[in-house]
Write a protein that holds these residues in place. Structure first.
Motif, short mmCIF file in Angstrom:
data_model
loop_
_atom_site.label_atom_id
_atom_site.label_comp_id
_atom_site.label_asym_id
_atom_site.label_seq_id
_atom_site.Cartn_x
_atom_site.Cartn_y
_atom_site.Cartn_z
N GLU A 1 53.52 41.38 48.18
CA GLU A 1 52.42 41.68 47.56
C GLU A 1 51.46 40.24 48.05
OE1 GLU A 1 53.41 41.66 43.68
OE2 GLU A 1 53.08 43.59 43.25
N LYS A 2 52.04 39.33 48.23
CA LYS A 2 51.30 38.08 48.80
C LYS A 2 50.85 38.35 50.19
CE LYS A 2 52.81 34.53 45.78
NZ LYS A 2 53.57 33.14 45.74
N MET B 1 54.54 37.67 41.16
CA MET B 1 54.04 38.21 42.29
C MET B 1 55.05 38.19 43.44
SD MET B 1 50.30 37.93 44.27
CE MET B 1 49.47 38.98 43.05
N ARG C 1 41.98 38.57 39.34
CA ARG C 1 42.63 39.77 39.48
C ARG C 1 44.33 39.56 39.96
NH1 ARG C 1 39.71 42.61 43.91
NH2 ARG C 1 41.62 44.06 44.05
N PHE C 2 44.55 38.69 40.78
CA PHE C 2 46.05 38.50 41.01
C PHE C 2 46.71 37.19 40.86
CE2 PHE C 2 43.65 41.27 44.59
CZ PHE C 2 44.41 42.18 44.34
N ASN C 3 45.83 36.41 40.18
CA ASN C 3 46.60 34.89 40.05
C ASN C 3 47.07 34.24 41.43
OD1 ASN C 3 46.92 32.78 38.32
ND2 ASN C 3 48.68 33.19 37.82
N TYR C 4 46.17 34.62 42.39
CA TYR C 4 46.84 34.28 43.91
C TYR C 4 45.67 34.18 44.68
CZ TYR C 4 48.79 34.59 48.50
OH TYR C 4 49.22 34.16 49.72
N ILE D 1 48.13 40.95 50.13
CA ILE D 1 46.77 40.44 49.87
C ILE D 1 46.49 39.52 51.22
CG2 ILE D 1 45.72 38.89 48.43
CD1 ILE D 1 47.73 39.90 46.29
N PHE E 1 39.95 36.96 43.43
CA PHE E 1 41.43 36.80 43.71
C PHE E 1 42.19 36.16 42.45
CE2 PHE E 1 40.69 37.68 48.18
CZ PHE E 1 41.48 38.66 48.39
#
Length: 81
Positions: free
Chosen positions: A5-6, A1, A50-53, A9, A47
């Motif tokens: 993107e981070k 990611m 879906r995002f691994n974050y 989010i 989170f």
């Protein structure tokens, strides 16, 4: 990611919580705090899935609500006994 993107989010989480959650300092009702803790826990799990974050602000907010919840539970316990 990517970092972009981070940041996106993080910003979306900040906007979501400011619209849908009351500040921990303004919460005085134990049931309301419990609801927010449950919702935030669900959001963190979502989170992760879906995002691994997960934004750090999510954990910080969850910590603030848990601390307040523990304080109110202790205060109610002291008043009961």
């Amino acid at each position: 990611m990517s970092e972009f993107e981070k940041k996106r989010i993080d910003r979306e989480f900040q906007i979501f919580t400011s619209r849908n959650f009351e500040s921990p300092k303004r919460c005085k009702n134990l049931d309301q705090i419990r609801f927010y803790v449950q919702e935030l826990s669900t959001l963190v799990e979502d989170f992760k899935r879906r995002f691994n974050y997960v934004p750090d602000s999510a954990y910080n907010l969850l910590t603030q609500y848990n601390t307040l919840q523990n304080q109110l539970v202790f205060a109610n316990f002291k008043n009961s006994y």
